[in-house]
Design an enzyme around this catalytic site. Sequence first.
Site, PDB file in Angstrom:
ATOM      1  N   ARG A   1      -8.849 -14.803  -3.368  1.00  0.00           N
ATOM      2  CA  ARG A   1      -9.046 -13.402  -2.939  1.00  0.00           C
ATOM      3  C   ARG A   1      -9.860 -13.316  -1.639  1.00  0.00           C
ATOM      4  O   ARG A   1     -10.665 -12.416  -1.450  1.00  0.00           O
ATOM      5  CB  ARG A   1      -9.717 -12.559  -4.022  1.00  0.00           C
ATOM      6  CG  ARG A   1      -9.039 -12.593  -5.354  1.00  0.00           C
ATOM      7  CD  ARG A   1      -7.673 -11.900  -5.370  1.00  0.00           C
ATOM      8  NE  ARG A   1      -7.167 -11.879  -6.731  1.00  0.00           N
ATOM      9  CZ  ARG A   1      -6.361 -12.802  -7.246  1.00  0.00           C
ATOM     10  NH1 ARG A   1      -5.910 -13.801  -6.496  1.00  0.00           N
ATOM     11  NH2 ARG A   1      -5.950 -12.715  -8.484  1.00  0.00           N
TER      12      ARG A   1
ATOM     13  N   SER B   1      -8.841  -4.804 -10.065  1.00  0.00           N
ATOM     14  CA  SER B   1     -10.048  -5.560 -10.451  1.00  0.00           C
ATOM     15  C   SER B   1     -11.168  -5.224  -9.480  1.00  0.00           C
ATOM     16  O   SER B   1     -11.007  -5.397  -8.267  1.00  0.00           O
ATOM     17  CB  SER B   1      -9.775  -7.061 -10.369  1.00  0.00           C
ATOM     18  OG  SER B   1      -8.632  -7.374 -11.125  1.00  0.00           O
TER      19      SER B   1
ATOM     20  N   GLU C   1     -14.608  -7.540  -5.450  1.00  0.00           N
ATOM     21  CA  GLU C   1     -13.381  -7.904  -4.739  1.00  0.00           C
ATOM     22  C   GLU C   1     -12.999  -6.747  -3.808  1.00  0.00           C
ATOM     23  O   GLU C   1     -12.437  -6.937  -2.743  1.00  0.00           O
ATOM     24  CB  GLU C   1     -12.268  -8.142  -5.772  1.00  0.00           C
ATOM     25  CG  GLU C   1     -10.943  -8.475  -5.151  1.00  0.00           C
ATOM     26  CD  GLU C   1      -9.829  -8.569  -6.184  1.00  0.00           C
ATOM     27  OE1 GLU C   1      -9.930  -9.381  -7.106  1.00  0.00           O
ATOM     28  OE2 GLU C   1      -8.853  -7.818  -6.047  1.00  0.00           O
TER      29      GLU C   1
HETATM   30  P1  FAD Z   1      -6.353  -1.158   1.689  1.00  0.00           P
HETATM   31  O1  FAD Z   1      -7.116  -0.837   0.450  1.00  0.00           O
HETATM   32  O2  FAD Z   1      -5.855  -0.036   2.501  1.00  0.00           O
HETATM   33  O3  FAD Z   1      -7.265  -2.088   2.603  1.00  0.00           O
HETATM   34  C1  FAD Z   1      -7.939  -3.204   2.063  1.00  0.00           C
HETATM   35  C2  FAD Z   1      -8.676  -3.929   3.185  1.00  0.00           C
HETATM   36  O4  FAD Z   1      -7.728  -4.493   4.080  1.00  0.00           O
HETATM   37  C3  FAD Z   1      -9.552  -3.000   4.023  1.00  0.00           C
HETATM   38  O5  FAD Z   1     -10.710  -3.711   4.397  1.00  0.00           O
HETATM   39  C4  FAD Z   1      -8.696  -2.706   5.245  1.00  0.00           C
HETATM   40  O6  FAD Z   1      -9.465  -2.417   6.400  1.00  0.00           O
HETATM   41  C5  FAD Z   1      -7.924  -3.996   5.415  1.00  0.00           C
HETATM   42  N1  FAD Z   1      -6.575  -3.796   5.971  1.00  0.00           N
HETATM   43  C6  FAD Z   1      -5.571  -3.058   5.430  1.00  0.00           C
HETATM   44  N2  FAD Z   1      -4.473  -3.146   6.197  1.00  0.00           N
HETATM   45  C7  FAD Z   1      -4.798  -3.942   7.257  1.00  0.00           C
HETATM   46  C8  FAD Z   1      -4.083  -4.389   8.409  1.00  0.00           C
HETATM   47  N3  FAD Z   1      -2.826  -4.045   8.651  1.00  0.00           N
HETATM   48  N4  FAD Z   1      -4.736  -5.179   9.289  1.00  0.00           N
HETATM   49  C9  FAD Z   1      -6.030  -5.545   9.074  1.00  0.00           C
HETATM   50  N5  FAD Z   1      -6.764  -5.152   8.011  1.00  0.00           N
HETATM   51  C10 FAD Z   1      -6.141  -4.358   7.106  1.00  0.00           C
HETATM   52  N6  FAD Z   1      -4.790  -7.285  -5.783  1.00  0.00           N
HETATM   53  C11 FAD Z   1      -4.389  -8.554  -6.025  1.00  0.00           C
HETATM   54  O7  FAD Z   1      -4.679  -9.464  -5.243  1.00  0.00           O
HETATM   55  N7  FAD Z   1      -3.667  -8.851  -7.144  1.00  0.00           N
HETATM   56  C12 FAD Z   1      -3.309  -7.922  -8.046  1.00  0.00           C
HETATM   57  O8  FAD Z   1      -2.652  -8.231  -9.030  1.00  0.00           O
HETATM   58  C13 FAD Z   1      -3.728  -6.558  -7.813  1.00  0.00           C
HETATM   59  N8  FAD Z   1      -3.434  -5.591  -8.712  1.00  0.00           N
HETATM   60  C14 FAD Z   1      -3.867  -4.315  -8.500  1.00  0.00           C
HETATM   61  C15 FAD Z   1      -3.554  -3.326  -9.450  1.00  0.00           C
HETATM   62  C16 FAD Z   1      -3.972  -2.030  -9.246  1.00  0.00           C
HETATM   63  C17 FAD Z   1      -3.633  -0.978 -10.281  1.00  0.00           C
HETATM   64  C18 FAD Z   1      -4.689  -1.681  -8.075  1.00  0.00           C
HETATM   65  C19 FAD Z   1      -5.094  -0.254  -7.830  1.00  0.00           C
HETATM   66  C20 FAD Z   1      -5.009  -2.645  -7.139  1.00  0.00           C
HETATM   67  C21 FAD Z   1      -4.611  -3.981  -7.337  1.00  0.00           C
HETATM   68  N9  FAD Z   1      -4.911  -5.008  -6.424  1.00  0.00           N
HETATM   69  C22 FAD Z   1      -4.481  -6.293  -6.641  1.00  0.00           C
HETATM   70  C23 FAD Z   1      -5.723  -4.711  -5.232  1.00  0.00           C
HETATM   71  C24 FAD Z   1      -4.887  -4.200  -4.017  1.00  0.00           C
HETATM   72  O9  FAD Z   1      -3.732  -3.539  -4.435  1.00  0.00           O
HETATM   73  C25 FAD Z   1      -4.502  -5.309  -3.058  1.00  0.00           C
HETATM   74  O10 FAD Z   1      -5.641  -5.979  -2.588  1.00  0.00           O
HETATM   75  C26 FAD Z   1      -3.689  -4.795  -1.871  1.00  0.00           C
HETATM   76  O11 FAD Z   1      -3.270  -5.881  -1.073  1.00  0.00           O
HETATM   77  C27 FAD Z   1      -4.457  -3.803  -1.005  1.00  0.00           C
HETATM   78  O12 FAD Z   1      -3.527  -3.220  -0.098  1.00  0.00           O
HETATM   79  P2  FAD Z   1      -3.810  -1.851   0.617  1.00  0.00           P
HETATM   80  O13 FAD Z   1      -2.739  -1.655   1.633  1.00  0.00           O
HETATM   81  O14 FAD Z   1      -3.978  -0.773  -0.363  1.00  0.00           O
HETATM   82  O15 FAD Z   1      -5.190  -2.168   1.340  1.00  0.00           O
HETATM   83  P1  NAP Z   2      -5.649 -11.735 -17.976  1.00  0.00           P
HETATM   84  O1  NAP Z   2      -4.284 -12.242 -18.285  1.00  0.00           O
HETATM   85  O2  NAP Z   2      -6.350 -10.845 -18.946  1.00  0.00           O
HETATM   86  O3  NAP Z   2      -6.592 -12.955 -17.650  1.00  0.00           O
HETATM   87  C1  NAP Z   2      -7.939 -12.737 -17.258  1.00  0.00           C
HETATM   88  C2  NAP Z   2      -8.267 -13.662 -16.110  1.00  0.00           C
HETATM   89  O4  NAP Z   2      -8.146 -14.995 -16.536  1.00  0.00           O
HETATM   90  C3  NAP Z   2      -7.336 -13.452 -14.959  1.00  0.00           C
HETATM   91  O5  NAP Z   2      -7.996 -12.714 -13.984  1.00  0.00           O
HETATM   92  C4  NAP Z   2      -6.950 -14.850 -14.509  1.00  0.00           C
HETATM   93  O6  NAP Z   2      -7.521 -15.246 -13.280  1.00  0.00           O
HETATM   94  C5  NAP Z   2      -7.490 -15.773 -15.578  1.00  0.00           C
HETATM   95  N1  NAP Z   2      -6.344 -16.486 -16.200  1.00  0.00           N
HETATM   96  C6  NAP Z   2      -5.556 -16.053 -17.212  1.00  0.00           C
HETATM   97  N2  NAP Z   2      -4.630 -17.000 -17.513  1.00  0.00           N
HETATM   98  C7  NAP Z   2      -4.852 -18.024 -16.660  1.00  0.00           C
HETATM   99  C8  NAP Z   2      -4.234 -19.282 -16.459  1.00  0.00           C
HETATM  100  N3  NAP Z   2      -3.221 -19.690 -17.226  1.00  0.00           N
HETATM  101  N4  NAP Z   2      -4.710 -20.089 -15.476  1.00  0.00           N
HETATM  102  C9  NAP Z   2      -5.728 -19.700 -14.704  1.00  0.00           C
HETATM  103  N5  NAP Z   2      -6.356 -18.512 -14.827  1.00  0.00           N
HETATM  104  C10 NAP Z   2      -5.933 -17.698 -15.816  1.00  0.00           C
HETATM  105  O7  NAP Z   2      -5.605 -10.989 -16.547  1.00  0.00           O
HETATM  106  P2  NAP Z   2      -5.084  -9.554 -16.163  1.00  0.00           P
HETATM  107  O8  NAP Z   2      -6.228  -8.721 -15.833  1.00  0.00           O
HETATM  108  O9  NAP Z   2      -4.049  -9.069 -17.129  1.00  0.00           O
HETATM  109  O10 NAP Z   2      -4.348  -9.898 -14.798  1.00  0.00           O
HETATM  110  C11 NAP Z   2      -3.188 -10.687 -14.763  1.00  0.00           C
HETATM  111  C12 NAP Z   2      -2.984 -11.214 -13.356  1.00  0.00           C
HETATM  112  O11 NAP Z   2      -2.885 -10.129 -12.439  1.00  0.00           O
HETATM  113  C13 NAP Z   2      -4.162 -12.066 -12.873  1.00  0.00           C
HETATM  114  O12 NAP Z   2      -3.655 -13.104 -12.080  1.00  0.00           O
HETATM  115  C14 NAP Z   2      -4.984 -11.116 -12.050  1.00  0.00           C
HETATM  116  O13 NAP Z   2      -5.679 -11.756 -11.005  1.00  0.00           O
HETATM  117  C15 NAP Z   2      -3.915 -10.161 -11.491  1.00  0.00           C
HETATM  118  N6  NAP Z   2      -4.487  -8.817 -11.305  1.00  0.00           N
HETATM  119  C16 NAP Z   2      -5.272  -8.625 -10.227  1.00  0.00           C
HETATM  120  C17 NAP Z   2      -5.823  -7.379  -9.988  1.00  0.00           C
HETATM  121  C18 NAP Z   2      -6.654  -7.148  -8.761  1.00  0.00           C
HETATM  122  O14 NAP Z   2      -6.957  -6.015  -8.455  1.00  0.00           O
HETATM  123  N7  NAP Z   2      -7.009  -8.172  -8.056  1.00  0.00           N
HETATM  124  C19 NAP Z   2      -5.590  -6.335 -10.854  1.00  0.00           C
HETATM  125  C20 NAP Z   2      -4.805  -6.588 -11.966  1.00  0.00           C
HETATM  126  C21 NAP Z   2      -4.238  -7.836 -12.183  1.00  0.00           C
HETATM  127  P3  NAP Z   2      -6.868 -14.922 -11.835  1.00  0.00           P
HETATM  128  O15 NAP Z   2      -7.300 -13.551 -11.523  1.00  0.00           O
HETATM  129  O16 NAP Z   2      -7.522 -15.968 -10.993  1.00  0.00           O
HETATM  130  O17 NAP Z   2      -5.401 -15.065 -11.903  1.00  0.00           O
END
Ligand code: FAD
Ligand code: NAP
Length: 346
Positions: A164, A244, A342
Amino acid sequence: MIISRNISLFPYNTFGLDVLADFFAEVDSVDSFRALMLDSVYETNERLVIGGGSNILFTKDFKGLIIKNNIQGIEEKKLSETEVLVKAGSGLPWHSLVIWSIAQNYGGIENLSLIPGLVGAAPMQNIGAYGVEIKDVFHELEAIDMQSGELAKFQIQDCEFGYRESVFKNKFKNKYFIVSVTLRLANLQQPSTIYKMKTAYGDIQHTLAEMQADGTSIKQVSDAVIKIRQLKLPDPKELGNAGSFFKNPTINSAQFEKLIAQYPLMPNYPNVSNKEEIKIPAGWLIEQCGWKGKVVGNTGSHLKQALVLVNYGKASGSEVWQLALAIKKSVLEKFGIEITPEVNIY
Ligand code: FAD
Ligand code: NAP
């Protein structure tokens, strides 16, 4: 170039926070970004690029210029018999790129289905889910230097991708505007392409079985991921959130041994980028501190996933932030583990 004043960011952040931006402009090309750079508002104000606003917490009004990205377009180029390069405009919704790739039968990002936000922010935090990160398929990106206006190319080694994390979230934060991202995807239109889908993670196998799918197509894997996410994660259109809130922390083996003796059921995974460390799900730590499903004023930790902080409708950004700080403190006190956001805090 139209620059609006005193604009509410309510429609532009998935936490649903009603904060004001002093200035707001939309760009849809490199030229329009460069035109914006010529305006004195750009020159004299703090600037923030936003995509879908799904990874941002505004704790107060934004005293500066918000630049909303709207660069569209998808181009593809054959790399070899088995691989294709897909270049996407940074203002395209990420999930629509995933759906497009699946429709072309290009594999690599199906596990990243239904992640909100736009393509340009995906490299920013090296988006990841279900065992796949964008870095696994990343080829290159183009970005404008926000000071000079010059267009630069970043290869994978320049992006310093981590869990991340990337160079754009650290050293180059607010220094580059990402305009396009090129991915290297497996061309499954070719029967000779060898491609292994990643279905070992989380509930994917179980969900595929429930769907009576054999897990042999990227569409099935995408459908399974979508199904899991829809069941577990709050839809920001119904309940404000930014996914998250904290990253999963990693700890060293000495600390792990101590904790696992005390909490034998503590889930843990190897940290793939550092073999010496162990990853502990932040959601579990938060739940153990009693926060899961807890409502605090207008905010709270989600009932189905403690790691997701939510806005029950009228929360202010600072209220969400106060909750985050209280959670962080209790995790530190109970486990001696420091969890870090994050989400990008402004
Ligand atoms: P924004 O929120 O608009 O911006 C995020 C950051 O990036 C800010 O600092 C902004 O300045 C910068 N930025 C945006 N666009 C640009 C650009 N073009 N150039 C330079 N900087 C830029 N994330 C995960 O990694 N995995 C997931 O599974 C995941 N699941 C999610 C589920 C939900 C329900 C929600 C609400 C969020 C989730 N996220 C997840 C977080 C998020 O969706 C991601 O990080 C996504 O990539 C953010 O995109 P955005 O366009 O909304 O960014
Ligand atoms: P989950 O399945 O409840 O698991 C909890 C955490 O354990 C996850 O965050 C994941 O880490 C880790 N994990 C689970 N199984 C794993 C495996 N086999 N090997 C290594 N790590 C493992 O998680 P969840 O909340 O439902 O999310 C599922 C996936 O979607 C995850 O990968 C999570 O990162 C992603 N997610 C991200 C966001 C966001 O905003 N960043 C929001 C929702 C979901 P990792 O996060 O490192 O994968």
